[in-house]
Design an enzyme around this catalytic site. Structure first.
Site, mmCIF file in Angstrom:
data_model
loop_
_atom_site.group_PDB
_atom_site.id
_atom_site.type_symbol
_atom_site.label_atom_id
_atom_site.label_comp_id
_atom_site.label_asym_id
_atom_site.label_seq_id
_atom_site.Cartn_x
_atom_site.Cartn_y
_atom_site.Cartn_z
ATOM 1 N N ARG A 119 0.818 -1.233 0.000
ATOM 2 C CA ARG A 119 0.000 0.000 0.000
ATOM 3 C C ARG A 119 0.844 1.273 0.000
ATOM 4 O O ARG A 119 0.370 2.340 0.348
ATOM 5 C CB ARG A 119 -0.976 0.031 1.170
ATOM 6 C CG ARG A 119 -1.985 -1.104 1.122
ATOM 7 C CD ARG A 119 -3.257 -0.731 1.833
ATOM 8 N NE ARG A 119 -4.241 -1.772 1.687
ATOM 9 C CZ ARG A 119 -4.414 -2.767 2.554
ATOM 10 N NH1 ARG A 119 -3.663 -2.843 3.640
ATOM 11 N NH2 ARG A 119 -5.326 -3.677 2.341
ATOM 12 N N LYS A 141 4.144 11.345 -11.018
ATOM 13 C CA LYS A 141 3.322 10.462 -11.857
ATOM 14 C C LYS A 141 4.045 9.129 -12.027
ATOM 15 O O LYS A 141 5.219 9.107 -12.410
ATOM 16 C CB LYS A 141 3.082 11.090 -13.232
ATOM 17 C CG LYS A 141 2.015 12.159 -13.239
ATOM 18 C CD LYS A 141 1.729 12.582 -14.673
ATOM 19 C CE LYS A 141 0.684 13.675 -14.724
ATOM 20 N NZ LYS A 141 0.482 14.170 -16.114
ATOM 21 N N GLU A 183 11.398 17.622 -24.299
ATOM 22 C CA GLU A 183 10.637 18.032 -23.103
ATOM 23 C C GLU A 183 11.119 19.398 -22.600
ATOM 24 O O GLU A 183 10.339 20.158 -22.019
ATOM 25 C CB GLU A 183 10.745 16.974 -21.996
ATOM 26 C CG GLU A 183 10.083 15.627 -22.324
ATOM 27 C CD GLU A 183 8.554 15.638 -22.242
ATOM 28 O OE1 GLU A 183 7.953 16.695 -21.975
ATOM 29 O OE2 GLU A 183 7.958 14.554 -22.440
ATOM 30 N N LYS A 227 8.835 22.897 -14.391
ATOM 31 C CA LYS A 227 7.894 21.810 -14.076
ATOM 32 C C LYS A 227 7.515 21.846 -12.604
ATOM 33 O O LYS A 227 6.343 21.640 -12.238
ATOM 34 C CB LYS A 227 8.503 20.456 -14.453
ATOM 35 C CG LYS A 227 7.577 19.322 -14.043
ATOM 36 C CD LYS A 227 7.781 18.028 -14.747
ATOM 37 C CE LYS A 227 6.682 17.055 -14.315
ATOM 38 N NZ LYS A 227 6.786 15.755 -14.935
ATOM 39 N N GLU A 237 -3.241 17.482 -11.324
ATOM 40 C CA GLU A 237 -3.670 17.783 -12.689
ATOM 41 C C GLU A 237 -5.150 18.131 -12.798
ATOM 42 O O GLU A 237 -5.889 17.606 -13.628
ATOM 43 C CB GLU A 237 -3.336 16.597 -13.608
ATOM 44 C CG GLU A 237 -3.233 17.022 -15.066
ATOM 45 C CD GLU A 237 -2.664 15.941 -15.963
ATOM 46 O OE1 GLU A 237 -1.484 15.565 -15.776
ATOM 47 O OE2 GLU A 237 -3.391 15.472 -16.836
ATOM 48 N N ARG A 241 -1.582 21.802 -14.394
ATOM 49 C CA ARG A 241 -0.655 20.726 -14.795
ATOM 50 C C ARG A 241 -0.999 20.149 -16.163
ATOM 51 O O ARG A 241 -0.143 19.546 -16.823
ATOM 52 C CB ARG A 241 -0.612 19.628 -13.719
ATOM 53 C CG ARG A 241 0.483 18.603 -14.014
ATOM 54 C CD ARG A 241 0.827 17.715 -12.848
ATOM 55 N NE ARG A 241 1.880 16.787 -13.215
ATOM 56 C CZ ARG A 241 2.480 15.960 -12.392
ATOM 57 N NH1 ARG A 241 2.131 15.955 -11.102
ATOM 58 N NH2 ARG A 241 3.435 15.146 -12.795
ATOM 59 N N ASN A 245 0.909 18.603 -20.658
ATOM 60 C CA ASN A 245 0.535 17.573 -21.637
ATOM 61 C C ASN A 245 0.588 18.088 -23.063
ATOM 62 O O ASN A 245 0.214 17.362 -24.001
ATOM 63 C CB ASN A 245 -0.879 17.048 -21.335
ATOM 64 C CG ASN A 245 -0.938 16.313 -20.012
ATOM 65 O OD1 ASN A 245 0.046 15.704 -19.604
ATOM 66 N ND2 ASN A 245 -2.074 16.381 -19.339
ATOM 67 N N HIS A 248 1.359 15.855 -26.026
ATOM 68 C CA HIS A 248 1.272 14.478 -25.546
ATOM 69 C C HIS A 248 0.013 13.738 -25.988
ATOM 70 O O HIS A 248 0.017 12.506 -25.995
ATOM 71 C CB HIS A 248 1.372 14.443 -24.017
ATOM 72 C CG HIS A 248 2.784 14.606 -23.524
ATOM 73 N ND1 HIS A 248 3.523 15.743 -23.783
ATOM 74 C CD2 HIS A 248 3.598 13.793 -22.797
ATOM 75 C CE1 HIS A 248 4.729 15.611 -23.224
ATOM 76 N NE2 HIS A 248 4.802 14.434 -22.631
ATOM 77 N N HIS A 252 1.525 10.688 -27.548
ATOM 78 C CA HIS A 252 1.351 9.331 -27.009
ATOM 79 C C HIS A 252 0.762 8.398 -28.064
ATOM 80 O O HIS A 252 1.161 7.232 -28.170
ATOM 81 C CB HIS A 252 0.425 9.356 -25.788
ATOM 82 C CG HIS A 252 1.118 9.740 -24.518
ATOM 83 N ND1 HIS A 252 0.449 10.034 -23.354
ATOM 84 C CD2 HIS A 252 2.440 9.865 -24.214
ATOM 85 C CE1 HIS A 252 1.312 10.331 -22.406
ATOM 86 N NE2 HIS A 252 2.529 10.239 -22.900
ATOM 87 N N HIS A 264 10.128 8.452 -26.675
ATOM 88 C CA HIS A 264 9.069 9.321 -26.163
ATOM 89 C C HIS A 264 9.255 10.762 -26.654
ATOM 90 O O HIS A 264 8.322 11.380 -27.187
ATOM 91 C CB HIS A 264 9.052 9.264 -24.634
ATOM 92 C CG HIS A 264 8.021 10.157 -24.028
ATOM 93 N ND1 HIS A 264 6.674 9.940 -24.166
ATOM 94 C CD2 HIS A 264 8.140 11.302 -23.296
ATOM 95 C CE1 HIS A 264 5.998 10.898 -23.541
ATOM 96 N NE2 HIS A 264 6.863 11.733 -23.000
HETATM 97 N N1 GLY Z 1 4.869 14.750 -17.971
HETATM 98 C C1 GLY Z 1 3.768 15.567 -17.637
HETATM 99 C C2 GLY Z 1 3.518 15.657 -16.168
HETATM 100 O O1 GLY Z 1 4.301 15.177 -15.387
HETATM 101 O O2 GLY Z 1 2.519 16.194 -15.759
#
Ligand code: GLY
Length: 366
Positions: A119, A141, A183, A227, A237, A241, A245, A248, A252, A264
């Protein structure tokens, strides 16, 4: 000893950036995440380079290593199961800290192991690629990919510490370095026009590996700071946040459609150009933005258009399974200009008509 390390702070943890930091990894980790056992998770490319040193520094008797084969296809539930079974077999308890030693795949996967093992146990991120340093290791993330798309199973699980030792980038292949630059360009587009200019100007030296350690640390720290500010304002997010993206939603889909042949950052580079074209097309961005971003991407010698053999309809179909969809509509994070994002009123998620997206995917390049 490390002469000078930079530090970027987020709620509950710090990101340390500097040359030679891995020399002190044991002491740094023990201070930020004291544990009875340290489980180092890595891959079969990075482990032979650094895992023995990291294990010794943490204390050979209390550390263990588990490695997966390198590559995005191994960021899977199968790898998660293998790793958690390894930890269980080794008798790791809740007083274990996971050490993620590698690039973005290892960081996301090891972070997800940490998020779910018993957990939740602490994780320390030791990113070894430029992309993982400026993006994946920061912000909490974690997750794995599924056949339906990237990162669709995961958790927010912030690290206890991130150590970005920029000297490890010396052994990073040039293609991987370029992937990280994508990035950095993104951080400039979303948040800071000066950083955009800086990343563009620095791209050749960043890619060639000729940049001095101090300058390298500085530009990496600047990208991380962008960031970190976003994540600090909106960790889960809910709004701001989402701006991270940018590139992305299509990126993606393109990455998955390439069978993960594209790195990526390469897929995100294409995604940024196409999404900027979309932003212009639907009238939320200033004219010429896509051309400017395409110029930056080209300068970094990253791909800027859909691979010739890739089917636009197939890419569009893949966007439908994206996490960023809301109420069945696919959302995009779109810039209005370099350093500014559109759609603040709607929480930065912009739903675009499929026909507009298809036109961009099928149309002439910027
Ligand atoms: N890579 C995008 C984020 O971490 O929100």
């Amino acid at each position: 000893m490390v002469s000078e390390a930079r530090a970027v702070s987020l709620p509950g943890y710090r990101v340390l950036i500097g040359a030679g930091l891995l020399a002190e990894v044991g002491a740094l980790v023990r201070e930020a995440a004291p544990a009875h056992r340290y489980a180092v998770i890595s891959d079969d490319v990075v482990a032979p380079l650094y895992a023995r040193h990291v294990g010794r520094s943490l204390g050979a008797e209390r550390s263990l290593l588990a490695a997966i084969p390198a590559g995005e296809v191994h960021k899977s539930r199968e790898s998660w199961m293998m790793l958690t079974d390894n930890l269980l077999a080794a008798g790791c308890g809740r007083d274990t800290t996971i050490i993620a030693l590698g690039g973005g795949v290892v960081g996301d996967l090891a972070g997800f192991v940490a998020a779910t093992y018993m957990r939740g146990v602490p994780v320390v991120q030791l990113p070894t690629t430029l992309l993982a340093m400026v993006d994946a290791s920061v912000g909490g993330k974690t997750g794995v990919d599924t056949m339906a798309g990237k990162n669709l199973v995961g958790a927010f699980h912030p690290p206890s510490l991130v150590i970005a030792d920029v000297s490890v980038l010396a052994s990073l292949p040039v293609r991987q370095r370029r992937s990280g630059i994508a990035e950095m360009i993104k951080h400039g587009v979303t948040s800071d026009a000066r950083h955009f200019e800086h990343a563009c100007a620095a791209a050749p030296a960043l890619a060639s590996g000729e940049m001095q350690a101090d300058e390298l640390s500085e530009i990496i720290a600047a990208s991380i700071a962008i960031k970190a500010a976003v994540v600090t304002a909106d960790e889960r997010e809910q709004g701001l946040r989402k701006t991270l993206n940018f590139g992305h939603t299509l990126g993606h889909a393109i990455e998955a459609e390439s069978g993960y042949e594209l790195l990526h950052g390469e897929a995100i580079a294409i995604g940024m150009v196409l999404e900027a074209m979309l932003a212009e097309r639907i009238g939320v961005a200033e004219r010429g933005l896509a051309r400017t971003i395409a110029g930056a991407v080209r300068a970094a010698r990253l791909p800027h258009s859909l691979p010739a053999q890739m089917d636009a309809h197939a890419v569009l179909a893949r966007t439908l399974g994206d996490k960023k969809s809301r109420e069945g509509r696919v959302e995009y994070a779109l810039p209005s200009a370099i350093g500014a994002m559109a759609g603040a009123d709607g929480g930065y998620g912009i739903a675009a008509d499929e026909r507009e997206v298809l036109a961009v995917l099928s149309g002439p390049e910027a």
